[in-house]
Design an enzyme around this catalytic site. Sequence first.
Site, PDB file in Angstrom:
ATOM      1  N   GLU A 101      14.429 -20.167 -21.876  1.00 55.02           N
ATOM      2  CA  GLU A 101      13.923 -19.033 -22.651  1.00 55.02           C
ATOM      3  C   GLU A 101      14.115 -19.298 -24.139  1.00 55.02           C
ATOM      4  O   GLU A 101      15.219 -19.658 -24.574  1.00 55.02           O
ATOM      5  CB  GLU A 101      14.675 -17.759 -22.253  1.00 55.02           C
ATOM      6  N   LYS A 135      17.764  -8.670 -15.969  1.00 51.59           N
ATOM      7  CA  LYS A 135      18.670  -9.272 -16.943  1.00 51.59           C
ATOM      8  C   LYS A 135      19.783  -8.277 -17.276  1.00 51.59           C
ATOM      9  O   LYS A 135      19.511  -7.202 -17.817  1.00 51.59           O
ATOM     10  CB  LYS A 135      17.871  -9.645 -18.198  1.00 51.59           C
TER      11      LYS A 135
END
Length: 207
Positions: free
Chosen positions: A48, A138
């Site tokens: 990411e 997340k």
Amino acid sequence: MTPADRSNDFFARHLAATPVIGIFRGHDPSTTVELCRHAWDFGVDLVEIPVQSAAALPSLAAAVEAARAHGRHVGAGTVTTTERLQAVRDIGAAFTVAPGLHPDVVGASADAGLPHLPGVATATDIANALALGHTWLKAFPAQQLGADWITAHLAPFPDVHFVATGGISAHNAAAFLAAGCAAVAVGSALADPTTLPLLREAVSPVH
């Protein structure tokens, strides 16, 4: 299969072998690619690159290009608006991540065919994410929430797969995985040869 189901399946498949997302924020394009290669060498499939501002887009673009040659997947983090989502989609991001639950971004990611990992920090966040069909979430900011937060919230939400993000290192990754996290997101630990063995030991029991 719904877009949310495809999103859940994406993260389940790509985090099965190595339950680690590499996250590299605030680096120039060449350094970002170097850090990505460290992650790929470790066995990380998903990286990411947070794009909290337009200044980060060149680093995302460089990482996306490098990932194609390695058969890996680079996504964009801090995708908090539909405008930012469009920008990272145009660059070629393979997935999107947000620090919180943004229904408009969830919907736009689905429309774009991009797997999305929404952030949660409360039971309400989790319930709302589940209502949208997302079971991979997340947990952010993980260091501040603590490993006990993970265990406590898995009791009422046993179908959730948490990715602990924020302050995760080789020294605390094992605690979050032991608490029930499906994966962890780490940064500098993937480029530090002195902590790589500890990180490898932390994730190995999950294999």
